[in-house]
Design a protein around this motif. Structure first.
Motif, short mmCIF file in Angstrom:
data_model
loop_
_atom_site.label_atom_id
_atom_site.label_comp_id
_atom_site.label_asym_id
_atom_site.label_seq_id
_atom_site.Cartn_x
_atom_site.Cartn_y
_atom_site.Cartn_z
N ASP A 166 -39.57 6.57 -0.71
CA ASP A 166 -38.80 7.34 -1.56
C ASP A 166 -37.40 6.59 -1.07
OD1 ASP A 166 -40.66 9.63 -1.89
OD2 ASP A 166 -40.35 11.19 -0.36
N MET A 167 -37.03 6.67 -0.36
CA MET A 167 -35.60 5.53 0.22
C MET A 167 -35.53 4.77 -0.66
SD MET A 167 -35.18 6.55 4.27
CE MET A 167 -33.99 5.06 4.11
N VAL A 168 -36.75 3.78 -1.03
CA VAL A 168 -36.43 2.33 -1.62
C VAL A 168 -36.65 2.78 -2.95
CG1 VAL A 168 -38.17 0.19 -2.23
CG2 VAL A 168 -37.30 1.28 -0.15
N LEU A 169 -36.82 4.20 -3.43
CA LEU A 169 -36.98 4.54 -4.77
C LEU A 169 -35.91 4.68 -5.45
CD1 LEU A 169 -40.97 5.90 -5.26
CD2 LEU A 169 -39.86 3.59 -6.45
N GLN A 170 -35.09 5.39 -3.98
CA GLN A 170 -33.84 5.97 -4.20
C GLN A 170 -32.87 5.01 -4.72
OE1 GLN A 170 -33.04 9.42 -1.97
NE2 GLN A 170 -31.00 9.94 -3.54
N ASP A 171 -32.83 4.19 -3.80
CA ASP A 171 -32.21 3.11 -3.80
C ASP A 171 -32.45 2.39 -5.47
OD1 ASP A 171 -30.04 0.97 -1.86
OD2 ASP A 171 -31.75 -0.34 -2.27
N ALA A 172 -33.13 1.89 -4.97
CA ALA A 172 -33.61 1.58 -6.54
C ALA A 172 -32.91 1.44 -7.73
CB ALA A 172 -35.09 0.94 -6.87
N ARG A 173 -32.99 3.32 -8.12
CA ARG A 173 -32.14 3.37 -9.16
C ARG A 173 -31.05 3.83 -9.03
NH1 ARG A 173 -35.29 8.44 -6.93
NH2 ARG A 173 -37.49 8.44 -8.14
N CYS A 174 -30.25 3.88 -7.67
CA CYS A 174 -28.89 4.12 -7.55
C CYS A 174 -28.23 2.53 -8.25
CB CYS A 174 -28.50 4.07 -6.13
SG CYS A 174 -28.27 5.72 -5.75
N LYS A 175 -29.04 2.02 -7.58
CA LYS A 175 -29.28 0.31 -8.10
C LYS A 175 -29.02 -0.05 -9.34
CE LYS A 175 -29.50 -2.67 -3.88
NZ LYS A 175 -29.61 -2.05 -2.41
N CYS A 176 -30.04 0.55 -10.38
CA CYS A 176 -30.15 0.71 -11.35
C CYS A 176 -29.05 1.46 -11.86
CB CYS A 176 -31.51 1.40 -11.70
SG CYS A 176 -31.70 1.20 -13.59
N PHE A 177 -28.85 2.38 -11.65
CA PHE A 177 -27.64 3.01 -12.18
C PHE A 177 -26.25 2.88 -11.93
CE2 PHE A 177 -24.22 6.28 -11.80
CZ PHE A 177 -24.77 7.43 -13.18
N VAL A 178 -26.14 1.72 -11.02
CA VAL A 178 -24.54 0.72 -10.95
C VAL A 178 -24.58 -0.05 -11.67
CG1 VAL A 178 -23.94 -0.17 -8.99
CG2 VAL A 178 -24.11 2.01 -8.66
N LYS A 179 -25.51 -1.07 -11.65
CA LYS A 179 -26.27 -2.18 -12.98
C LYS A 179 -26.02 -1.43 -14.55
CE LYS A 179 -29.05 -4.58 -11.62
NZ LYS A 179 -29.90 -5.89 -12.25
N CYS A 180 -26.45 -0.29 -14.52
CA CYS A 180 -26.13 0.24 -15.80
C CYS A 180 -25.19 0.42 -16.24
CB CYS A 180 -27.78 0.52 -15.83
SG CYS A 180 -29.32 0.12 -16.36
N PHE A 181 -24.16 1.72 -15.94
CA PHE A 181 -23.84 2.00 -16.25
C PHE A 181 -21.91 2.39 -15.55
CE2 PHE A 181 -27.52 4.83 -16.70
CZ PHE A 181 -27.36 5.12 -17.55
N VAL A 182 -22.26 1.19 -14.65
CA VAL A 182 -20.85 0.78 -14.48
C VAL A 182 -20.07 -0.34 -14.69
CG1 VAL A 182 -19.16 0.27 -12.55
CG2 VAL A 182 -20.88 2.10 -12.32
#
Length: 182
Positions: A166-182
């Protein structure tokens, strides 16, 4: 005088040491086994419970056996797991199991000849495991309920893996979110 007192003290000490040696040889040998790969407080509590019965000997699954059983490499090498397990209070000694398969500890029981094989009530294939150990006619099996140390939450390797996932998936989602939307 002084020489006599020193001699008496030495004899008293020798007697005490002999008594202590006898006590240590009278202590029961307790064997536990497992992978102990994602070492957690549940393992430590398990060791503490087992150590209350006597001198605790921990046999850890070899890297080769873990890979064969679980189809993946261990998180920590057998050398690192051995180092950690040996460092835990109450563990008299720890070794890498020489056996293979789910019941790799059977050879270890034959070697160590413990008084007790200590196992949790949720161990895999508990009935078969118990029968195999009892059939060796070397030691008795003590089955203990899995319980967390006082004030701590219950831990299991399975729950730890799920939490890590769960932690790895959450971390991956955050990185993706940051990369995609910032």
């Amino acid at each position: 005088g002084m020489k006599e007192a020193a001699e008496n003290a030495k004899q008293a000490l020798d007697t005490k040491l002999k008594q202590l040696e006898q006590v240590s040889t009278m202590r029961k040998k307790i064997l536990v086994s497992g992978c102990f790969d994602l070492l957690h407080s549940g393992h430590v509590e398990f060791f503490q419970q087992a150590a209350q019965l006597g001198d605790l000997y921990v046999y850890i699954g070899s890297d080769k056996n873990i890979e064969s059983l679980k189809h993946h490499k261990s998180m920590y090498s057998e050398h690192e797991r051995l180092y950690m397990v040996k460092s835990i209070k109450g563990v008299k000694d720890a070794k890498v199991s020489q056996g293979m398969g789910r019941f790799d500890f059977l050879d270890d029981i034959k070697d160590l000849r413990p008084d007790v094989y200590f196992v949790n009530d949720d161990a895999s294939k508990l009935e078969e495991r118990t029968k195999l150990v009892e059939d060796l006619n070397i030691c008795k099996v003590v089955v203990a309920p899995r319980k967390p140390a006082e004030g701590l939450e219950e831990r299991s390797s399975t729950s730890m893996k799920a939490r890590l996932r769960d932690m790895v998936l959450q971390d991956a989602r955050c990185k993706c979110f940051v990369k995609c939307f910032v």
